[in-house]
Design a protein around this motif. Structure first.
Motif, PDB file in Angstrom:
ATOM      1  N   ALA A   1       0.806  -1.406  -0.010  1.00 28.20           N
ATOM      2  CA  ALA A   1       0.037   0.076   0.190  1.00 28.20           C
ATOM      3  C   ALA A   1       0.871   1.339  -0.054  1.00 28.20           C
ATOM      4  N   LYS A   2       1.717   1.287   0.679  1.00 26.21           N
ATOM      5  CA  LYS A   2       2.945   2.478   0.847  1.00 26.21           C
ATOM      6  C   LYS A   2       3.591   2.708  -0.285  1.00 26.21           C
ATOM      7  N   GLN A   3       3.786   1.561  -1.043  1.00 27.86           N
ATOM      8  CA  GLN A   3       4.767   1.487  -2.409  1.00 27.86           C
ATOM      9  C   GLN A   3       4.023   2.285  -3.633  1.00 27.86           C
ATOM     10  N   VAL A   4       2.456   1.854  -3.616  1.00 28.82           N
ATOM     11  CA  VAL A   4       1.873   2.111  -4.893  1.00 28.82           C
ATOM     12  C   VAL A   4       0.640   2.975  -4.658  1.00 28.82           C
ATOM     13  N   MET A   5       0.259   3.144  -3.421  1.00 28.39           N
ATOM     14  CA  MET A   5      -0.824   3.902  -3.193  1.00 28.39           C
ATOM     15  C   MET A   5      -0.594   4.815  -2.279  1.00 28.39           C
ATOM     16  N   ASN A   6      -1.506   6.220  -2.244  1.00 24.07           N
ATOM     17  CA  ASN A   6      -1.546   7.244  -1.523  1.00 24.07           C
ATOM     18  C   ASN A   6      -3.070   7.324  -0.980  1.00 24.07           C
ATOM     19  N   LEU A   7      -3.522   6.258  -0.414  1.00 25.21           N
ATOM     20  CA  LEU A   7      -4.981   6.393  -0.005  1.00 25.21           C
ATOM     21  C   LEU A   7      -4.879   7.103   1.236  1.00 25.21           C
TER      22      LEU A   7
ATOM     23  N   THR B   1       2.747  -4.152 -22.986  1.00 25.30           N
ATOM     24  CA  THR B   1       3.220  -4.396 -24.477  1.00 25.30           C
ATOM     25  C   THR B   1       2.531  -3.325 -25.431  1.00 25.30           C
ATOM     26  N   CYS B   2       1.003  -3.003 -24.982  1.00 22.21           N
ATOM     27  CA  CYS B   2       0.294  -2.141 -25.735  1.00 22.21           C
ATOM     28  C   CYS B   2       0.405  -0.833 -24.953  1.00 22.21           C
ATOM     29  N   HIS B   3       0.182  -0.810 -23.466  1.00 20.38           N
ATOM     30  CA  HIS B   3       0.133   0.552 -22.905  1.00 20.38           C
ATOM     31  C   HIS B   3       1.257   1.177 -22.771  1.00 20.38           C
ATOM     32  N   ALA B   4       2.310   0.734 -23.181  1.00 21.69           N
ATOM     33  CA  ALA B   4       3.796   1.528 -23.237  1.00 21.69           C
ATOM     34  C   ALA B   4       3.276   2.662 -24.315  1.00 21.69           C
ATOM     35  N   ALA B   5       2.329   2.765 -25.241  1.00 21.53           N
ATOM     36  CA  ALA B   5       2.121   3.783 -26.030  1.00 21.53           C
ATOM     37  C   ALA B   5       0.751   4.019 -26.266  1.00 21.53           C
ATOM     38  N   VAL B   6      -0.315   3.353 -25.268  1.00 22.36           N
ATOM     39  CA  VAL B   6      -1.612   3.973 -25.273  1.00 22.36           C
ATOM     40  C   VAL B   6      -2.001   4.086 -23.791  1.00 22.36           C
ATOM     41  N   ARG B   7      -2.528   5.282 -23.786  1.00 23.18           N
ATOM     42  CA  ARG B   7      -2.991   5.750 -22.323  1.00 23.18           C
ATOM     43  C   ARG B   7      -1.618   6.194 -21.501  1.00 23.18           C
ATOM     44  N   THR B   8      -0.645   6.761 -22.130  1.00 19.36           N
ATOM     45  CA  THR B   8       0.623   6.753 -21.219  1.00 19.36           C
ATOM     46  C   THR B   8       0.215   7.891 -20.350  1.00 19.36           C
ATOM     47  N   ASN B   9      -0.670   8.701 -20.181  1.00 23.12           N
ATOM     48  CA  ASN B   9      -0.711   9.548 -18.997  1.00 23.12           C
ATOM     49  C   ASN B   9      -1.741   8.946 -18.194  1.00 23.12           C
ATOM     50  N   ARG B  10      -1.578   7.926 -17.302  1.00 21.61           N
ATOM     51  CA  ARG B  10      -2.322   7.116 -16.356  1.00 21.61           C
ATOM     52  C   ARG B  10      -2.015   7.299 -14.900  1.00 21.61           C
ATOM     53  N   HIS B  11      -3.170   7.143 -14.207  1.00 21.42           N
ATOM     54  CA  HIS B  11      -3.089   6.924 -12.764  1.00 21.42           C
ATOM     55  C   HIS B  11      -2.546   8.408 -12.208  1.00 21.42           C
ATOM     56  N   GLN B  12      -3.077   9.318 -12.755  1.00 21.09           N
ATOM     57  CA  GLN B  12      -2.715  10.648 -12.343  1.00 21.09           C
ATOM     58  C   GLN B  12      -3.735  11.271 -11.428  1.00 21.09           C
ATOM     59  N   VAL B  13      -3.954  10.527 -10.376  1.00 19.48           N
ATOM     60  CA  VAL B  13      -4.857  10.910  -9.343  1.00 19.48           C
ATOM     61  C   VAL B  13      -4.152  10.674  -7.917  1.00 19.48           C
ATOM     62  N   ASN B  14      -4.596  11.585  -6.860  1.00 16.38           N
ATOM     63  CA  ASN B  14      -4.156  11.691  -5.580  1.00 16.38           C
ATOM     64  C   ASN B  14      -4.048  10.585  -4.815  1.00 16.38           C
ATOM     65  N   PHE B  15      -4.730   9.219  -4.968  1.00 15.42           N
ATOM     66  CA  PHE B  15      -4.672   8.284  -4.053  1.00 15.42           C
ATOM     67  C   PHE B  15      -3.865   7.276  -4.759  1.00 15.42           C
ATOM     68  N   LEU B  16      -3.031   7.579  -5.970  1.00 12.75           N
ATOM     69  CA  LEU B  16      -2.137   6.531  -6.229  1.00 12.75           C
ATOM     70  C   LEU B  16      -0.694   7.072  -6.435  1.00 12.75           C
ATOM     71  N   GLN B  17       0.228   6.258  -6.576  1.00  8.30           N
ATOM     72  CA  GLN B  17       1.573   6.782  -6.722  1.00  8.30           C
ATOM     73  C   GLN B  17       1.832   6.332  -8.104  1.00  8.30           C
ATOM     74  N   PRO B  18       1.681   7.153  -9.067  1.00  9.54           N
ATOM     75  CA  PRO B  18       1.863   6.636 -10.519  1.00  9.54           C
ATOM     76  C   PRO B  18       3.219   6.215 -11.055  1.00  9.54           C
ATOM     77  N   GLU B  19       4.192   6.863 -10.517  1.00  4.07           N
ATOM     78  CA  GLU B  19       5.735   6.338 -10.683  1.00  4.07           C
ATOM     79  C   GLU B  19       5.995   5.061 -10.349  1.00  4.07           C
ATOM     80  N   ALA B  20       5.504   4.823  -9.029  1.00  6.55           N
ATOM     81  CA  ALA B  20       5.872   3.761  -8.404  1.00  6.55           C
ATOM     82  C   ALA B  20       5.102   2.577  -9.149  1.00  6.55           C
ATOM     83  N   ILE B  21       3.891   2.815  -9.655  1.00  8.37           N
ATOM     84  CA  ILE B  21       3.102   1.901 -10.247  1.00  8.37           C
ATOM     85  C   ILE B  21       3.758   1.583 -11.400  1.00  8.37           C
ATOM     86  N   GLU B  22       4.244   2.493 -12.061  1.00  8.77           N
ATOM     87  CA  GLU B  22       4.904   2.048 -13.420  1.00  8.77           C
ATOM     88  C   GLU B  22       6.315   1.025 -13.414  1.00  8.77           C
TER      89      GLU B  22
END
Length: 257
Positions: free
Chosen positions: A100-106, A174-195
């Motif tokens: 939770a602490k690694q990928v979330m910011n809930l 495989t697909c999402h490296a180029a599709v929806r590249t601007n993802r998880h940009q919300v304050n309850f997640l840690q987008p860089e850590a998820i990637e």
């Protein structure tokens, strides 16, 4: 028929215990302004946990009342690579565990936005509020933002990820490296850590987007524009918003918690 009453009694007991911990009566604490808007929107976890600490201290029983060990009763999603360690409670899995602490910011108020104890059912009168959630004090839409069904129809995958994931190397990127590249940009997640985590383990993606589906429906995510999307909006996305709910917008203040 006894179970609901036992549950209600336990919840009431927790409330009484929490009230006692801050020197207020149960009713005084129940009607504290922090439980309602607008104060709850600014509440910190420290303020919530000052009275509701038991929510992160409570642990899973080692065995069920019938004697079945907890480690013998795993749900299938608990076998995913991202579910590590011993079985743990819902709130601990979302707030305090290492993952939770690694990928979330809930935060507590990511899900809990208060309620009206006098009126918990929407549309009970002609003049009553229409946005209350019956019985639940958490809007299921909040859960679905992370735990919706895998939407293979929209993504053009021939079927479920479990059946066809190997066609894509069992790797969502495989697909999402180029599709929806601007993802998880919300304050309850840690987008860089998820990637970063998703580069090493596909269960990071599938664990939420299908592997732990809350209902058998998917969530209609806003379709944010991304570099290289070409400005083309597919038919299925024409009625979707193009930005996230402002309540979940990323701000510097959100990252301080």
């Amino acid at each position: 028929m006894q179970t609901p009453w036992v549950l209600i009694w336990l919840l009431a007991l927790c409330g009484v215990a929490a009230a006692a911990s801050n020197g207020s009566s149960y009713d005084q604490s129940r009607w504290n302004e922090i439980h309602f808007k607008p104060a709850i929107e600014q509440a910190t976890d420290a303020q919530c946990l000052a009275c509701h600490r038991e929510i992160v201290d409570r642990r899973v029983l080692e065995s069920s009342p019938a004697g079945i060990p907890a480690q013998s009763t795993l749900a299938w999603y608990q076998t995913l690579d991202t579910y590590q360690g011993e079985q743990d409670t819902f709130h601990r899995r979302h707030l305090v565990t290492a993952y939770a602490k690694q990928v979330m910011n809930l935060r507590c108020n990511t899900c809990h936005q208060g309620n009206d104890p006098r009126e918990e059912t929407a549309n009970s009168s002609a003049t009553g509020p229409s946005d209350l959630v019956q019985r639940k004090q958490v809007d299921p839409q909040i859960c679905l933002m992370c735990h919706g069904q895998f939407n293979y129809q929209v993504m053009g995958v021939p079927g479920s990820w479990l059946e066809h994931g190997k066609l894509f190397g069992d790797n969502c990127l495989t697909c999402h490296a180029a599709v929806r590249t601007n993802r998880h940009q919300v304050n309850f997640l840690q987008p860089e850590a998820i990637e970063q985590a998703a580069q090493k383990d596909s269960d990071v993606c599938y664990g939420c987007h299908g592997g732990r589906a809350w209902y058998r429906i998917n969530y209609p995510y806003p379709r944010h524009a991304w570099p290289g999307d070409g400005g083309v909006v597919p038919e299925w996305a024409k009625d979707r918003p193009t930005s996230s709910n402002p309540r979940f917008a990323v701000t510097s203040q959100a990252n301080d918690h």
